[in-house]
Scaffold this active site. Structure first.
Site, PDB file in Angstrom:
ATOM      1  N   LEU A 267     -28.383  58.478  57.915  1.00  0.00           N
ATOM      2  CA  LEU A 267     -28.923  58.126  56.602  1.00  0.00           C
ATOM      3  C   LEU A 267     -29.801  56.884  56.661  1.00  0.00           C
ATOM      4  O   LEU A 267     -29.604  55.989  57.479  1.00  0.00           O
ATOM      5  CB  LEU A 267     -27.806  57.950  55.572  1.00  0.00           C
ATOM      6  CG  LEU A 267     -26.790  56.816  55.698  1.00  0.00           C
ATOM      7  CD1 LEU A 267     -27.340  55.493  55.233  1.00  0.00           C
ATOM      8  CD2 LEU A 267     -25.549  57.176  54.890  1.00  0.00           C
ATOM      9  N   ARG A 268     -30.780  56.885  55.780  1.00  0.00           N
ATOM     10  CA  ARG A 268     -31.665  55.728  55.628  1.00  0.00           C
ATOM     11  C   ARG A 268     -31.251  54.985  54.370  1.00  0.00           C
ATOM     12  O   ARG A 268     -31.001  55.629  53.341  1.00  0.00           O
ATOM     13  CB  ARG A 268     -33.127  56.184  55.449  1.00  0.00           C
ATOM     14  CG  ARG A 268     -33.692  56.974  56.585  1.00  0.00           C
ATOM     15  CD  ARG A 268     -34.872  57.799  56.111  1.00  0.00           C
ATOM     16  NE  ARG A 268     -34.473  58.797  55.123  1.00  0.00           N
ATOM     17  CZ  ARG A 268     -35.315  59.481  54.335  1.00  0.00           C
ATOM     18  NH1 ARG A 268     -36.611  59.255  54.411  1.00  0.00           N
ATOM     19  NH2 ARG A 268     -34.868  60.374  53.475  1.00  0.00           N
TER      20      ARG A 268
ATOM     21  N   LYS B  34     -27.603  59.653  68.445  1.00  0.00           N
ATOM     22  CA  LYS B  34     -27.829  58.624  67.421  1.00  0.00           C
ATOM     23  C   LYS B  34     -28.680  57.472  67.946  1.00  0.00           C
ATOM     24  O   LYS B  34     -29.676  57.078  67.322  1.00  0.00           O
ATOM     25  CB  LYS B  34     -26.468  58.121  66.930  1.00  0.00           C
ATOM     26  CG  LYS B  34     -26.532  56.916  66.042  1.00  0.00           C
ATOM     27  CD  LYS B  34     -27.242  57.219  64.748  1.00  0.00           C
ATOM     28  CE  LYS B  34     -27.620  55.948  64.034  1.00  0.00           C
ATOM     29  NZ  LYS B  34     -27.438  56.012  62.618  1.00  0.00           N
TER      30      LYS B  34
ATOM     31  N   PHE C 289     -43.635  57.000  60.098  1.00  0.00           N
ATOM     32  CA  PHE C 289     -43.168  55.914  60.965  1.00  0.00           C
ATOM     33  C   PHE C 289     -44.281  55.363  61.855  1.00  0.00           C
ATOM     34  O   PHE C 289     -44.037  54.882  62.951  1.00  0.00           O
ATOM     35  CB  PHE C 289     -41.933  56.329  61.780  1.00  0.00           C
ATOM     36  CG  PHE C 289     -40.665  55.893  61.096  1.00  0.00           C
ATOM     37  CD1 PHE C 289     -40.282  56.477  59.906  1.00  0.00           C
ATOM     38  CD2 PHE C 289     -39.897  54.863  61.603  1.00  0.00           C
ATOM     39  CE1 PHE C 289     -39.158  56.047  59.226  1.00  0.00           C
ATOM     40  CE2 PHE C 289     -38.760  54.416  60.945  1.00  0.00           C
ATOM     41  CZ  PHE C 289     -38.385  55.017  59.757  1.00  0.00           C
TER      42      PHE C 289
ATOM     43  N   ALA D 106     -48.088  50.237  60.568  1.00  0.00           N
ATOM     44  CA  ALA D 106     -48.104  48.922  61.213  1.00  0.00           C
ATOM     45  C   ALA D 106     -47.878  47.849  60.160  1.00  0.00           C
ATOM     46  O   ALA D 106     -48.173  48.044  58.981  1.00  0.00           O
ATOM     47  CB  ALA D 106     -49.442  48.709  61.912  1.00  0.00           C
TER      48      ALA D 106
ATOM     49  N   CYS E 237     -29.778  48.258  61.598  1.00  0.00           N
ATOM     50  CA  CYS E 237     -29.651  49.346  62.580  1.00  0.00           C
ATOM     51  C   CYS E 237     -30.643  49.261  63.730  1.00  0.00           C
ATOM     52  O   CYS E 237     -30.253  49.029  64.873  1.00  0.00           O
ATOM     53  CB  CYS E 237     -29.786  50.685  61.872  1.00  0.00           C
ATOM     54  SG  CYS E 237     -28.563  50.891  60.575  1.00  0.00           S
TER      55      CYS E 237
ATOM     56  N   LYS F 276     -30.557  46.087  66.280  1.00  0.00           N
ATOM     57  CA  LYS F 276     -29.338  45.932  67.088  1.00  0.00           C
ATOM     58  C   LYS F 276     -29.069  47.201  67.905  1.00  0.00           C
ATOM     59  O   LYS F 276     -28.509  47.122  69.010  1.00  0.00           O
ATOM     60  CB  LYS F 276     -28.129  45.558  66.224  1.00  0.00           C
ATOM     61  CG  LYS F 276     -27.664  46.572  65.214  1.00  0.00           C
ATOM     62  CD  LYS F 276     -26.347  47.234  65.551  1.00  0.00           C
ATOM     63  CE  LYS F 276     -25.928  48.163  64.432  1.00  0.00           C
ATOM     64  NZ  LYS F 276     -25.162  49.303  64.826  1.00  0.00           N
TER      65      LYS F 276
HETATM   66  C1  UGA Z   1     -32.634  53.659  60.207  1.00  0.00           C
HETATM   67  C2  UGA Z   1     -33.027  55.101  60.561  1.00  0.00           C
HETATM   68  O1  UGA Z   1     -34.281  55.427  59.967  1.00  0.00           O
HETATM   69  C3  UGA Z   1     -31.957  56.069  60.043  1.00  0.00           C
HETATM   70  O2  UGA Z   1     -32.289  57.393  60.446  1.00  0.00           O
HETATM   71  C4  UGA Z   1     -30.614  55.664  60.640  1.00  0.00           C
HETATM   72  O3  UGA Z   1     -29.580  56.501  60.164  1.00  0.00           O
HETATM   73  C5  UGA Z   1     -30.308  54.241  60.241  1.00  0.00           C
HETATM   74  O4  UGA Z   1     -31.347  53.377  60.730  1.00  0.00           O
HETATM   75  C6  UGA Z   1     -28.996  53.856  60.830  1.00  0.00           C
HETATM   76  O5  UGA Z   1     -28.896  53.781  62.069  1.00  0.00           O
HETATM   77  O6  UGA Z   1     -28.008  53.748  60.102  1.00  0.00           O
HETATM   78  P1  UGA Z   1     -32.820  52.197  57.979  1.00  0.00           P
HETATM   79  O7  UGA Z   1     -32.321  51.046  58.820  1.00  0.00           O
HETATM   80  O8  UGA Z   1     -32.221  52.426  56.630  1.00  0.00           O
HETATM   81  O9  UGA Z   1     -32.640  53.568  58.788  1.00  0.00           O
HETATM   82  O10 UGA Z   1     -34.369  51.937  57.766  1.00  0.00           O
HETATM   83  P2  UGA Z   1     -35.733  52.632  58.217  1.00  0.00           P
HETATM   84  O11 UGA Z   1     -36.261  53.409  57.091  1.00  0.00           O
HETATM   85  O12 UGA Z   1     -35.595  53.289  59.535  1.00  0.00           O
HETATM   86  O13 UGA Z   1     -36.649  51.345  58.395  1.00  0.00           O
HETATM   87  C7  UGA Z   1     -36.346  50.401  59.414  1.00  0.00           C
HETATM   88  C8  UGA Z   1     -37.375  49.316  59.463  1.00  0.00           C
HETATM   89  O14 UGA Z   1     -38.592  49.811  60.006  1.00  0.00           O
HETATM   90  C9  UGA Z   1     -37.740  48.679  58.132  1.00  0.00           C
HETATM   91  O15 UGA Z   1     -37.782  47.268  58.291  1.00  0.00           O
HETATM   92  C10 UGA Z   1     -39.108  49.251  57.818  1.00  0.00           C
HETATM   93  O16 UGA Z   1     -39.877  48.383  57.043  1.00  0.00           O
HETATM   94  C11 UGA Z   1     -39.688  49.407  59.213  1.00  0.00           C
HETATM   95  N1  UGA Z   1     -40.757  50.420  59.324  1.00  0.00           N
HETATM   96  C12 UGA Z   1     -40.495  51.711  59.055  1.00  0.00           C
HETATM   97  C13 UGA Z   1     -42.029  50.034  59.725  1.00  0.00           C
HETATM   98  O17 UGA Z   1     -42.287  48.842  59.990  1.00  0.00           O
HETATM   99  N2  UGA Z   1     -43.002  50.985  59.854  1.00  0.00           N
HETATM  100  C14 UGA Z   1     -42.768  52.294  59.594  1.00  0.00           C
HETATM  101  O18 UGA Z   1     -43.692  53.095  59.743  1.00  0.00           O
HETATM  102  C15 UGA Z   1     -41.481  52.667  59.181  1.00  0.00           C
END
Ligand code: UGA
Length: 434
Positions: free
Chosen positions: A148-149, A202, A247, A250, A258, A261
Site C-alpha cells: 500500500l501507498r 517486497k 514514478f 524528478a 519505506c 530505509k
Molecule cells: C512506497 C511504495 O510506493 C509502496 O508500494 C509500498 O507499499 C510502500 O512504500 C511501503 O513499503 O510500505 P509510500 O512510501 O507510501 O509507498 O510512497 P510513494 O508513493 O512510493 O512515494 C515515496 C516517495 O517518492 C515520496 O517522497 C514521493 O514524493 C517520491 N516520488 C514518487 C518522487 O520523488 N518521484 C516520483 O515520481 C514518485
C-alpha cells in the site's frame, strides 16, 4: 473470520479497518494506549483519506475493536503482524525488535492450527526464522507483504493490484484465500511462493521504485548542466510502454518510512549474504536521492544571494508526499531544517503535517496556510506537491511576496504561467539557471 492485527500504525490500522469492512471480526492490538483509545473512539491517529469513515463503520458494526492486551487476540484464527521495521540507529540494517517482540508476545496465545501472517517489510530469511518459533505452538506462518501507498492505503488494501503469499504448505494458502475472498473473486492476481521469494518481492519492488526515481533525478542533474528539461525528457521516454511515465517525476527525491530505509536494509542484508555487489547500485540510488535535497538548498542560497540572512523563505510542504501527514525522512522537512540551520528566515507550512514536523523540529516557524507563509517572502519553495499548492495563482500571490522567486522542488507548476506572471521560476532539472 476472526482476525487479529498486531501493530496499529500506518499499515496495521488500515489493514484492521479494511478487514472489518470485508465482514471479518477484527481486533487491532497496539502497545500504545493513547493510540488504542483514539482508534476505539473512531479517530484515525494519522491522516489517511478514507480511513476515518472505514474506522467508524467498523466500530459501529461491532466487527472492529482495539486493545492493548495481546490476550484479546487469543481467539483469532489469523494474526497479522504489521509492526514497523525502522532503520537501526547508526546502521543501514532494519531493526527487527518490534517484529520479534510481537511474535514472542503472541506465542502464548496462539491456538493450534492458527495462522500468523507477517505483513511487515523484513530482511530475507526472517520468515523462516519466525516460522520455527510459531511451530512450537503447532501454529503456522505465512508472509504476505503489503504494497500500500500512503494516501491511497484504503484503496490499495481493499483493491490490491496483486496478492503475494509466502507459504510453506497448503493450509496457510487456504486460510489466506478465505481472508482475501473478495479481492480474489474480483480477479486480483495472486502469486503463491516460498517465504524467501515473498520477502524479496517486497524489497525488490521498493528498490525498483527508488531506482526509477533516482534515475530520473540523475537525468535532472545532467539536464541542469546542459539546459535541458527533465520533465519533457520523462514524458518522451515514458511513452515507451516498457519504461512507462509513472514514478519518473524528478524533484527533491523520495522519502518516507519505506523507500529510504528499505533500500538501505536491502543493501545491508545483501552484504550479510555475501552479495553486496548485486545491489551496490542502491548506494548510488540513495546518494543521488540525497543530492537533490542539497541541490534544493543550494538553489535557495543562490536565489537569496546577499539576502541569505535577511530574506524570508516560504516553504510549502513538510510531508514526504501529498495526502499524508507523515514526515519520516521527508525531503521537504529536511530542506526546511537545513535552510533554517544556515540562518535563513524560514516560514513553513503544510495542510496536514505541521504537528508531526513541530514535534521533530520545534525550532522552525510554522504557519497555518500558504497565504501566511508567502506574505513578504523573498523566495517561495514548493517541496510537497499538495493540490492547493499546485493550484496557487501566480498572478494573485505575486502581490503578496517581497520578490517573485519560485523554486518548484517537485516540477509540478506551469512554467509559462508563472513566468508570464512575472515570476523567476526555477525547477529541478528544468533548464539551466544562469
Ligand atoms: C512506497 C511504495 O510506493 C509502496 O508500494 C509500498 O507499499 C510502500 O512504500 C511501503 O513499503 O510500505 P509510500 O512510501 O507510501 O509507498 O510512497 P510513494 O508513493 O512510493 O512515494 C515515496 C516517495 O517518492 C515520496 O517522497 C514521493 O514524493 C517520491 N516520488 C514518487 C518522487 O520523488 N518521484 C516520483 O515520481 C514518485
Amino acid at each position: 473470520m476472526k482476525i487479529s492485527v498486531i501493530g496499529c500504525g500506518y499499515l496495521g490500522a488500515v489493514h484492521a479497518s479494511a478487514m472489518a469492512s470485508l465482514g471479518h471480526d477484527v481486533i487491532g492490538i497496539d502497545v500504545e494506549a493513547a493510540k488504542v483509545e483514539q482508534l476505539s473512539r473512531g479517530e484515525a491517529p494519522f491522516f489517511e483519506p478514507g480511513l476515518p469513515e472505514l474506522l467508524s463503520a467498523g466500530l459501529a458494526s461491532g466487527n472492529l475493536r482495539f486493545s492493548t492486551d495481546i490476550a484479546d487476540a487469543a481467539d483469532a484464527e489469523v494474526h497479522f503482524v504489521a509492526v514497523g521495521t525502522p532503520q537501526r540507529k547508526g546502521e543501514n540494517a532494519a531493526d527487527l525488535r518490534y517484529v520479534d517482540a510481537a511474535i514472542e508476545a503472541l506465542l502464548p496465545w496462539l491456538a493450534p492450527g492458527s495462522l500468523v501472517v507477517g505483513k511487515s517489510t523484513v530482511p530475507v530469511g526472517t520468515a523462516a526464522r519466525l516460522a520455527e518459533r510459531v511451530r512450537t505452538r503447532d501454529a503456522d506462518l505465512a508472509w504476505n507483504p503489503e504494497f500500500l501507498r500512503e494516501g491511497y492505503a484504503v484503496k490499495d488494501t481493499l483493491q490490491p493490484d496483486r496478492l503475494v503469499y509466502g507459504v510453506d504448505g497448503d493450509a496457510a494458502q487456504g486460510i489466506l484465500d478465505s481472508v482475501y475472498a473478495q479481492a480474489l473473486a474480483a480477479g486480483t492476481p495472486l502469486v503463491v511462493t516460498d517465504f524467501a521469494t515473498a520477502e524479496l518481492v517486497k524489497v525488490a519492488a521498493n528498490a525498483f521504485l527508488a531506482t526509477k526515481i533516482s534515475f530520473i533525478n540523475a537525468m535532472a542533474e545532467i539536464a541542469e548542466t546542459v539546459g535541458a528539461d527533465v520533465t519533457t525528457l520523462a514524458d518522451a521516454i515514458g511513452h515507451d510502454a516498457r519504461i512507462g511515465r509513472r514514478f519518473l517525476n524528478a524533484g527533491i527525491g523520495f522519502g518516507g518510512g519505506c523507500l529510504p530505509k528499505d533500500i538501505r536494509a536491502f543493501t545491508a542484508r545483501a552484504e550479510e549474504l555475501g552479495h553486496g555487489e548485486s545491489v551496490a547500485f542502491l548506494k548510488e540510488v540513495d546518494a543521488i536521492n540525497l543530492r537533490r535535497r542539497d541541490r534544493a538548498v543550494d538553489l535557495v542560497i543562490e536565489v537569496l544571494g546577499d539576502r541569505l540572512r535577511t530574506g524570508r523563505v516560504a516553504i510549502l510542504g513538510l510531508a514526504f508526499k501529498p495526502e499524508s501527514d507523515d514526515v519520516r525522512d521527508s525531503p521537504a522537512l529536511d530542506v526546511a531544517v537545513r535552510l533554517h540551520g544556515l540562518g535563513v528566515d524560514v516560514v513553513a507550512t503544510d495542510p496536514e503535517a505541521i504537528e508531526n514536523a513541530r514535534r521533530l523540529h520545534p525550532q522552525l516557524t510554522y504557519v497555518e496556510d500558504a497565504g501566511e507563509a508567502i506574505a513578504g517572502a523573498e523566495v517561495v519553495v514548493l517541496v510537497t506537491e499538495w493540490r492547493e499548492y499546485r493550484d496557487l495563482d501566480p498572478a494573485a500571490i505575486g502581490a503578496q511576496v517581497a520578490t517573485k522567486n519560485i523554486i518548484d522542488g517537485r516540477n509540478v507548476l506551469d512554467v509559462d504561467a508563472w513566468r508570464s506572471a512575472g515570476w523567476s521560476y526555477v525547477g529541478m532539472g528544468r533548464g539551466r539557471r544562469d
